[in-house]
Design an enzyme around this catalytic site. Structure first.
Site, short mmCIF file in Angstrom:
data_model
loop_
_atom_site.label_atom_id
_atom_site.label_comp_id
_atom_site.label_asym_id
_atom_site.label_seq_id
_atom_site.Cartn_x
_atom_site.Cartn_y
_atom_site.Cartn_z
N ARG A 99 0.82 -1.40 0.34
CA ARG A 99 0.14 0.01 0.20
C ARG A 99 0.48 1.11 -0.07
O ARG A 99 0.46 2.18 -0.27
CB ARG A 99 -1.14 -0.05 1.16
CG ARG A 99 -1.92 1.24 0.91
CD ARG A 99 -2.57 0.97 -0.04
NE ARG A 99 -2.38 1.73 -1.06
CZ ARG A 99 -3.08 1.22 -1.88
NH1 ARG A 99 -3.56 0.41 -2.27
NH2 ARG A 99 -3.16 1.62 -3.24
N LYS A 134 1.04 24.38 -3.72
CA LYS A 134 -0.17 23.96 -2.96
C LYS A 134 0.15 22.69 -3.21
O LYS A 134 -0.75 21.20 -4.39
CB LYS A 134 -1.59 24.41 -3.54
CG LYS A 134 -1.75 26.13 -3.41
CD LYS A 134 -3.00 26.44 -4.46
CE LYS A 134 -3.00 27.37 -4.84
NZ LYS A 134 -4.32 28.13 -5.50
N LYS A 166 1.42 39.03 -2.67
CA LYS A 166 -0.17 38.64 -3.03
C LYS A 166 -0.65 39.70 -2.05
O LYS A 166 -0.44 40.32 -2.06
CB LYS A 166 -0.20 37.04 -2.90
CG LYS A 166 0.73 36.61 -3.30
CD LYS A 166 0.46 34.51 -2.89
CE LYS A 166 -0.77 34.03 -3.15
NZ LYS A 166 -0.78 33.58 -4.72
N GLU A 200 1.55 40.09 -7.11
CA GLU A 200 0.33 39.43 -7.60
C GLU A 200 -0.84 40.60 -8.58
O GLU A 200 -0.09 41.49 -7.64
CB GLU A 200 -0.15 38.31 -7.06
CG GLU A 200 -1.45 37.84 -7.50
CD GLU A 200 -2.56 37.21 -6.48
OE1 GLU A 200 -2.39 36.29 -6.50
OE2 GLU A 200 -2.40 37.23 -5.31
N ASP A 221 -3.42 37.70 -11.80
CA ASP A 221 -3.67 36.52 -11.56
C ASP A 221 -5.54 36.90 -11.79
O ASP A 221 -6.15 37.66 -12.29
CB ASP A 221 -3.20 36.76 -9.84
CG ASP A 221 -4.91 35.55 -9.16
OD1 ASP A 221 -4.39 34.56 -9.49
OD2 ASP A 221 -5.69 36.20 -8.29
#
Length: 286
Positions: A99, A134, A166, A200, A221
């Site tokens: 697994r 991410k 950002k 951004e 963005d």
């Protein structure tokens, strides 16, 4: 891979400990110690392979005497039903490691396969496909390795790799009366001179302001292709232009046609579908 053997062992040991492989009550209750087996890794669908070294190391970490024989390599395109590798030796050990090894191989191959679909979709343009941060916590190196195997490039590996200003950074600075241009200049003054500064933005006007303040990279963005094209026409000579936000396989070619240099896609790692790979057994008695 860009992991050292020790780093790879740390990843695998953590995964094996999570699965309590030393207390596999099912295998210890059912499988005689003398029983040996030969098993084959077989994808049930086409894709791009990634993580074979990790799978091999997972089996060997459980039992160094297991023999892992690769038929293909990371980066190879595989068809459904094609044998990728074989494992032979103690059946109990193979079952215990199965697994964990498959989890690594299926996820990494899924990332490589999806990445390659995006890369193929922008073939013939000047745009590069990149990932984001991410990733699964603790597995970033493996996730980003798989992106590279699929033909993509890596964005920042971590927060130390570059300044990325950002909207939330700018919102936090508003209380000090600091605008976009001033934020860029502050970063330029305080960050190491070897670090690039990326900003951004969500409008052509903001993109122009970012370039005027000295940004090295401007991320467009959630902008429409028409807006991106307008921005590229006005700033591409002065900075690297990146597109991000709500980019899918259906629209990535349109985004690439705007002339952006980089297209960053969080979906490459945050919501991939694992490649369906099974382990088929052939037993034999010692």
């Amino acid at each position: 891979m860009f992991l050292t053997p020790r780093e790879l062992d740390i990843f695998i040991d953590r995964a094996l400990e999570e699965d309590s492989v030393g207390a596999d009550v099912t295998t210890s209750s059912l499988i005689p110690p003398h029983l040996e087996a030969r098993a084959s890794l077989v994808p049930k669908e086409p894709g791009i392979l990634a993580g074979l070294d990790v799978a091999a190391a997972s089996f060997r970490r459980v039992n160094p005497n297991l023999v892992f024989t690769q038929k293909l390599l990371d980066g190879d395109r595989v068809e459904g039903g094609e044998v990728v590798a074989t494992i032979s030796g103690s059946m109990a050990s193979i079952l215990t490691a199965e697994r964990t090894a498959l989890n690594f191989l299926q996820r990494m191959s899924g990332i490589a396969t999806l990445t390659n679909r995006y890369v193929q979709a922008v073939d013939g343009t000047t745009s590069s496909i990149t990932d984001t941060r991410k990733t699964v916590p603790g597995l970033r190196l493996l996730d980003k390795y798989a992106v590279g195997i699929g033909g993509g490039r890596n964005h920042r590996m971590n927060l130390a790799d570059g300044v990325l200003i950002k909207d939330n950074h700018l919102a936090a600075l508003q209380g000090e009366g600091i605008d976009l241009g001033q934020a860029i200049k502050r970063a330029r003054t305080r960050a190491p001179h070897t670090v690039k500064i990326e900003v951004e933005v969500e409008s052509v006007e903001a993109a122009l302001a970012a370039v005027a303040a000295g940004a090295d990279i401007v991320m467009l963005d959630n902008m429409s292709p028409d807006e991106m094209r307008t921005a590229v026409d006005q700033i591409a000579a002065d900075c690297i232009v990146e597109a991000s936000g709500n980019i899918t396989l259906d629209n990535v070619a349109d985004v690439a046609q705007t002339g952006v240099d980089i297209i960053s896609i969080g979906a490459l790692t945050h919501s991939i579908r694992a490649l369906d790979i099974s382990l088929d057994y052939e037993t034999k008695h010692a």
